[in-house]
Design a protein around this motif. Structure first.
Motif, PDB file in Angstrom:
ATOM      1  N   UNK A  69       0.912  -1.198   0.029  1.00 60.27           N
ATOM      2  CA  UNK A  69      -0.141   0.041   0.107  1.00 60.27           C
ATOM      3  C   UNK A  69       0.918   1.253   0.116  1.00 60.27           C
ATOM      4  N   UNK A  70       1.978   1.149   0.680  1.00 60.74           N
ATOM      5  CA  UNK A  70       2.799   2.506   0.895  1.00 60.74           C
ATOM      6  C   UNK A  70       3.583   2.599  -0.466  1.00 60.74           C
ATOM      7  N   UNK A  71       3.891   1.492  -1.140  1.00 59.24           N
ATOM      8  CA  UNK A  71       4.677   1.566  -2.408  1.00 59.24           C
ATOM      9  C   UNK A  71       3.796   2.339  -3.300  1.00 59.24           C
ATOM     10  N   UNK A  72       2.598   1.661  -3.444  1.00 58.10           N
ATOM     11  CA  UNK A  72       1.379   2.133  -4.308  1.00 58.10           C
ATOM     12  C   UNK A  72       1.279   3.620  -4.317  1.00 58.10           C
ATOM     13  N   UNK A  73       1.263   4.240  -3.064  1.00 56.20           N
ATOM     14  CA  UNK A  73       0.962   5.473  -2.813  1.00 56.20           C
ATOM     15  C   UNK A  73       2.130   6.549  -3.329  1.00 56.20           C
ATOM     16  N   UNK A  74       3.278   5.743  -3.245  1.00 53.31           N
ATOM     17  CA  UNK A  74       4.608   6.718  -3.587  1.00 53.31           C
ATOM     18  C   UNK A  74       4.552   6.549  -5.028  1.00 53.31           C
ATOM     19  N   UNK A 114       2.026   6.521  -7.036  1.00 56.08           N
ATOM     20  CA  UNK A 114       1.118   7.684  -7.485  1.00 56.08           C
ATOM     21  C   UNK A 114       1.668   9.141  -7.367  1.00 56.08           C
ATOM     22  N   UNK A 115       2.378   9.330  -6.588  1.00 55.37           N
ATOM     23  CA  UNK A 115       3.164  10.611  -6.216  1.00 55.37           C
ATOM     24  C   UNK A 115       3.938  10.651  -7.244  1.00 55.37           C
ATOM     25  N   UNK A 116       4.751   9.820  -7.623  1.00 51.69           N
ATOM     26  CA  UNK A 116       6.100  10.264  -8.283  1.00 51.69           C
ATOM     27  C   UNK A 116       5.440   9.984  -9.980  1.00 51.69           C
ATOM     28  N   UNK A 117       4.319   9.394 -10.237  1.00 50.97           N
ATOM     29  CA  UNK A 117       3.619   9.308 -11.668  1.00 50.97           C
ATOM     30  C   UNK A 117       3.685  10.700 -12.205  1.00 50.97           C
ATOM     31  N   UNK A 118       3.450  11.579 -11.324  1.00 46.21           N
ATOM     32  CA  UNK A 118       3.095  13.148 -11.846  1.00 46.21           C
ATOM     33  C   UNK A 118       4.508  13.911 -12.304  1.00 46.21           C
ATOM     34  N   UNK A 119       5.476  13.563 -11.993  1.00 46.00           N
ATOM     35  CA  UNK A 119       6.856  14.041 -11.891  1.00 46.00           C
ATOM     36  C   UNK A 119       7.862  13.361 -12.664  1.00 46.00           C
ATOM     37  N   UNK A 120       7.715  12.135 -12.495  1.00 40.82           N
ATOM     38  CA  UNK A 120       8.957  11.008 -13.041  1.00 40.82           C
ATOM     39  C   UNK A 120       8.706  10.742 -14.493  1.00 40.82           C
ATOM     40  N   UNK A 121       9.853  10.378 -15.038  1.00 40.93           N
ATOM     41  CA  UNK A 121       9.743   9.735 -16.347  1.00 40.93           C
ATOM     42  C   UNK A 121       9.840   8.302 -16.126  1.00 40.93           C
ATOM     43  N   UNK A 122      10.659   7.609 -15.785  1.00 38.75           N
ATOM     44  CA  UNK A 122      10.618   6.175 -15.206  1.00 38.75           C
ATOM     45  C   UNK A 122      10.618   6.075 -13.988  1.00 38.75           C
ATOM     46  N   UNK A 123       9.673   5.190 -13.199  1.00 39.20           N
ATOM     47  CA  UNK A 123       9.690   4.730 -11.909  1.00 39.20           C
ATOM     48  C   UNK A 123      10.524   3.631 -11.438  1.00 39.20           C
ATOM     49  N   UNK A 124      11.252   3.359 -10.573  1.00 43.74           N
ATOM     50  CA  UNK A 124      11.978   2.162 -10.287  1.00 43.74           C
ATOM     51  C   UNK A 124      11.667   1.575  -8.732  1.00 43.74           C
ATOM     52  N   UNK A 125      11.285   0.533  -8.468  1.00 46.69           N
ATOM     53  CA  UNK A 125      11.187   0.272  -7.004  1.00 46.69           C
ATOM     54  C   UNK A 125      12.104  -1.014  -7.229  1.00 46.69           C
ATOM     55  N   UNK A 126      12.922  -1.027  -6.131  1.00 41.63           N
ATOM     56  CA  UNK A 126      13.825  -2.404  -5.735  1.00 41.63           C
ATOM     57  C   UNK A 126      13.386  -2.815  -4.667  1.00 41.63           C
ATOM     58  N   UNK A 127      13.930  -4.264  -4.484  1.00 44.47           N
ATOM     59  CA  UNK A 127      13.634  -5.202  -3.526  1.00 44.47           C
ATOM     60  C   UNK A 127      12.065  -5.697  -3.040  1.00 44.47           C
ATOM     61  N   UNK A 128      11.498  -5.760  -4.250  1.00 44.35           N
ATOM     62  CA  UNK A 128      10.064  -5.949  -4.121  1.00 44.35           C
ATOM     63  C   UNK A 128       9.742  -7.605  -4.293  1.00 44.35           C
ATOM     64  N   UNK A 129       9.192  -8.237  -3.188  1.00 45.83           N
ATOM     65  CA  UNK A 129       8.571  -9.720  -3.210  1.00 45.83           C
ATOM     66  C   UNK A 129       7.704  -9.761  -4.253  1.00 45.83           C
ATOM     67  N   UNK A 130       7.515 -10.930  -4.979  1.00 42.66           N
ATOM     68  CA  UNK A 130       6.328 -11.328  -5.734  1.00 42.66           C
ATOM     69  C   UNK A 130       4.915 -11.018  -5.213  1.00 42.66           C
ATOM     70  N   UNK A 131       4.820 -11.255  -4.112  1.00 41.30           N
ATOM     71  CA  UNK A 131       3.641 -11.213  -3.145  1.00 41.30           C
ATOM     72  C   UNK A 131       3.178  -9.456  -3.214  1.00 41.30           C
ATOM     73  N   UNK A 132       4.215  -8.829  -2.886  1.00 41.33           N
ATOM     74  CA  UNK A 132       3.923  -7.367  -2.739  1.00 41.33           C
ATOM     75  C   UNK A 132       3.710  -7.065  -4.348  1.00 41.33           C
ATOM     76  N   UNK A 133       4.397  -7.345  -5.118  1.00 41.26           N
ATOM     77  CA  UNK A 133       4.126  -7.115  -6.847  1.00 41.26           C
ATOM     78  C   UNK A 133       2.661  -7.327  -7.061  1.00 41.26           C
ATOM     79  N   UNK A 134       2.236  -8.476  -6.801  1.00 41.06           N
ATOM     80  CA  UNK A 134       0.769  -8.876  -6.978  1.00 41.06           C
ATOM     81  C   UNK A 134      -0.246  -7.625  -6.604  1.00 41.06           C
TER      82      UNK A 134
END
Length: 260
Positions: free
Chosen positions: A67-72, A74-94
């Motif tokens: 949930x926290x990652x999703x909110x971040x 959403x915030x970055x989408x309005x300002x960033x070109x490419x968004x990268x999130x590291x160290x994410x488990x398959x369960x979180x990605x789902x």
């Protein structure tokens, strides 16, 4: 005035320009470096980082909820070109994918990438080289990071010193790279070997792969730090992201020089 955090700061800056106490160019510099933060309560998202550093804020997924990652994101989408999130488990990605269907999961790298605005690919490439197959997860984190920021990447895996003839079969391809990332565990010798054979910057990544006296990557780290081969820079244990990020900065400098 080092930053502009309030309306009052901005007013003072404009008054200073009007009273000729500061030049227009100096004011422009301050405006460019101005803090732009989205306070989500649990995180203060740095929305002006790409203006300062050339790259937007990267989300470190370990320790954060989906949930926290999703909110971040959403915030970055309005300002960033490419968004990268590291160290994410398959369960979180789902859970992330359900909220952000365009987010792509790189399972081995455990990275989530979301392209907001496609970037042109560099003319020069980064070579990512591993000593063994067991080092591939860290190498993939480096490769994916570089690709997210518009770099061409070539992967050369499992060419460690135990069968060094495998390295020589790919040596010309490695030499043609603009930057080389070498990922190795055990005793970490591959970085020194490659460093003595090429004339390009080399970023060494020690991994925690190895038996007892590898000490979770400490042995490989110390070997790389003490390498007698010149031109080697070493990042932290298992820090594929750091290597990919630095290699991207170097590679983009090369492309910029070519454009002049």
């Amino acid at each position: 005035m080092s930053s502009l955090e309030t309306t009052n700061d901005l007013q003072q800056l404009l008054e200073a320009v009007a009273n000729q106490k500061i030049s227009v160019s100096a004011a422009q510099t301050q405006l460019t470096r101005a803090q732009n933060i989205d306070d989500l309560g649990f995180a203060k998202v740095d929305l002006s980082r790409s203006k300062r550093n050339g790259y937007p804020e990267v989300i470190y997924g370990a320790g954060k909820t989906a949930t926290q990652i999703i909110e971040i994101i959403g915030s970055l989408k309005r300002h960033a070109e490419n968004i990268l999130c590291t160290r994410v488990s398959p369960e979180k990605y789902a859970l992330i994918h359900a909220a952000e269907p365009e987010a792509v999961y790189h399972e081995m790298a455990q990275c989530v990438a979301l392209t907001v605005k496609p970037l042109p690919t560099t003319a020069h490439y980064i070579a990512v080289v591993t000593a063994g197959t067991s080092d591939m997860a860290v190498a993939e984190e480096a490769a994916v990071t570089a690709e997210v920021y518009g770099n061409q990447v070539k992967r050369i895996y499992d060419v460690g010193v135990a069968g060094i003839h495998r390295l020589f079969a790919h040596l010309e391809e490695i030499r043609q790279a603009q930057v080389v990332i070498v990922v190795a565990g055990m005793e970490g010798a591959l970085a020194s070997v490659v460093g003595g054979l090429i004339e390009k910057p080399l970023i060494a990544v020690p991994t925690s792969i190895g038996y007892g006296t590898n000490f979770g990557g400490l042995t490989a780290l110390m070997t790389m730090l003490n390498s007698c081969a010149s031109g080697i820079t070493v990042v932290n244990v298992d820090n594929g992201f750091g290597a990919g990020y630095s290699a991207s900065m170097i590679n983009h400098l090369s492309d910029t020089e070519d454009d002049k």
